[in-house]
Design a protein around this motif. Structure first.
Motif, short mmCIF file in Angstrom:
data_model
loop_
_atom_site.label_atom_id
_atom_site.label_comp_id
_atom_site.label_asym_id
_atom_site.label_seq_id
_atom_site.Cartn_x
_atom_site.Cartn_y
_atom_site.Cartn_z
N MET A 26 48.21 44.98 55.25
CA MET A 26 47.32 45.09 56.40
C MET A 26 46.40 46.30 56.30
SD MET A 26 50.08 44.08 59.39
CE MET A 26 48.87 44.20 60.70
N VAL A 27 46.95 47.45 55.96
CA VAL A 27 46.15 48.68 55.90
C VAL A 27 45.14 48.62 54.77
CG1 VAL A 27 46.25 51.16 55.51
CG2 VAL A 27 47.96 50.07 56.97
N GLY A 29 43.78 45.99 53.43
CA GLY A 29 42.70 45.08 53.79
C GLY A 29 41.68 45.74 54.70
N TYR A 30 42.17 46.53 55.65
CA TYR A 30 41.26 47.23 56.57
C TYR A 30 40.43 48.27 55.83
CZ TYR A 30 39.63 50.17 60.39
OH TYR A 30 38.84 50.89 61.24
N ILE A 31 41.07 49.02 54.93
CA ILE A 31 40.35 50.07 54.20
C ILE A 31 39.27 49.46 53.31
CG2 ILE A 31 40.59 51.82 52.40
CD1 ILE A 31 43.35 52.45 53.53
N GLU A 33 37.68 46.53 53.67
CA GLU A 33 36.61 45.89 54.43
C GLU A 33 35.82 46.89 55.27
OE1 GLU A 33 35.68 43.00 53.84
OE2 GLU A 33 37.39 42.28 52.67
N THR A 34 36.45 47.98 55.68
CA THR A 34 35.75 49.01 56.46
C THR A 34 36.01 50.38 55.82
OG1 THR A 34 37.66 49.19 57.95
CG2 THR A 34 35.86 47.72 58.62
N ARG A 177 34.26 37.65 52.64
CA ARG A 177 35.33 38.47 53.19
C ARG A 177 36.63 37.67 53.27
NH1 ARG A 177 33.00 39.85 57.74
NH2 ARG A 177 31.90 41.61 56.81
N ALA A 181 40.05 38.29 51.09
CA ALA A 181 41.35 38.40 51.75
C ALA A 181 42.35 37.44 51.12
CB ALA A 181 41.19 38.11 53.25
#
Length: 231
Positions: A26-27, A29-31, A33-34, A177, A181
């Motif tokens: 989860m982390v 993926g967030y890093i 993409e953003t 995106r 993922a």
């Protein structure tokens, strides 16, 4: 031995390893993409080129080149979705024959109940299933992008041409995106298989997966190429 007694074979280290895996998925993926502005990921860099592609598409006559690229992208999502479906089927077959894994464990002097193997395989199947759904959605979004591209005029004087091209670009980025993922899901599914070798194997496999993904997104040669200023 009932189910509760069988689940007691899982140790606190098993729980920590699973939490580590899911949190990393989860982390990370967030890093990716953003990412921070000081270190943009490869995925975000390519997104900028996707926007540029759609702008260039408005003046390209004919658009066979653009249609071919979009078709190739959709074929990639279809292929990987099919591969995930096969993997899901194989995983379910392995669960239905988990007794064989238990027999192998018995031969190795490992007193492990069948349900333990089933849970470990299910963890990998979770990531594969998530990847399958991502690829399916990505395929559909690329289809939406194609429709918007087809509705975009080649006439530069058309006031709707550029806004629609930009809209197609955002759809393309959203599809990419979802595709990325899905790829990360496959990476973590492979990492989840490390649990078959115990919690230590899962921790090592997860860490290796994190290192590989971070390198490819933030320290790869392809990223260096994308970062170079155009002459």
């Amino acid at each position: 031995m009932d189910l509760i007694d069988q689940l007691r074979y899982f140790t606190p280290l098993d729980v920590i390893a699973v939490i580590y895996l899911i949190a990393a998925w989860m982390v990370l993926g967030y890093i990716i993409e953003t990412p921070p502005k000081s270190r943009i990921s490869t995925s975000v860099l390519v997104a900028q080129y996707r926007r540029g592609w759609m702008v260039q598409m408005t003046t390209r006559k004919p658009r066979i080149f653009d249609a071919t690229i979009l078709s190739t992208l959709r074929e990639g999502t279809s292929f990987l979705a099919s591969a995930c479906l096969i993997a899901i089927g194989g995983g379910m077959a392995a669960i239905s024959n988990a007794e064989r894994l238990s027999d192998v464990a018995s031969e190795l002097a490992l007193d492990t109940p069948r349900v333990i193997w089933e849970v470990k395989i299910l963890l990998a199947l979770f990531f594969v299933t998530n990847a399958f759904l991502r690829f399916i959605w990505s395929n559909r979004l690329f289809g939406y992008c194609g429709v918007v591209m087809a509705s975009t005029s080649n006439d530069e004087a058309d006031p709707q041409a550029l806004p629609r091209a930009r809209k197609a670009g955002e759809l393309n980025i959203t599809a990419a995106r979802a595709f990325n993922a899905g790829l990360r899901g496959i990476y973590f599914a492979l990492g989840a298989l490390g649990w078959l070798f115990g919690p230590g194997g899962l921790l090592v496999a997860t860490t290796l997966t994190i290192v590989i993904l971070l390198r490819r997104e933030f320290w790869s040669s392809s990223r260096q190429i994308l970062m170079r200023e155009d002459a």
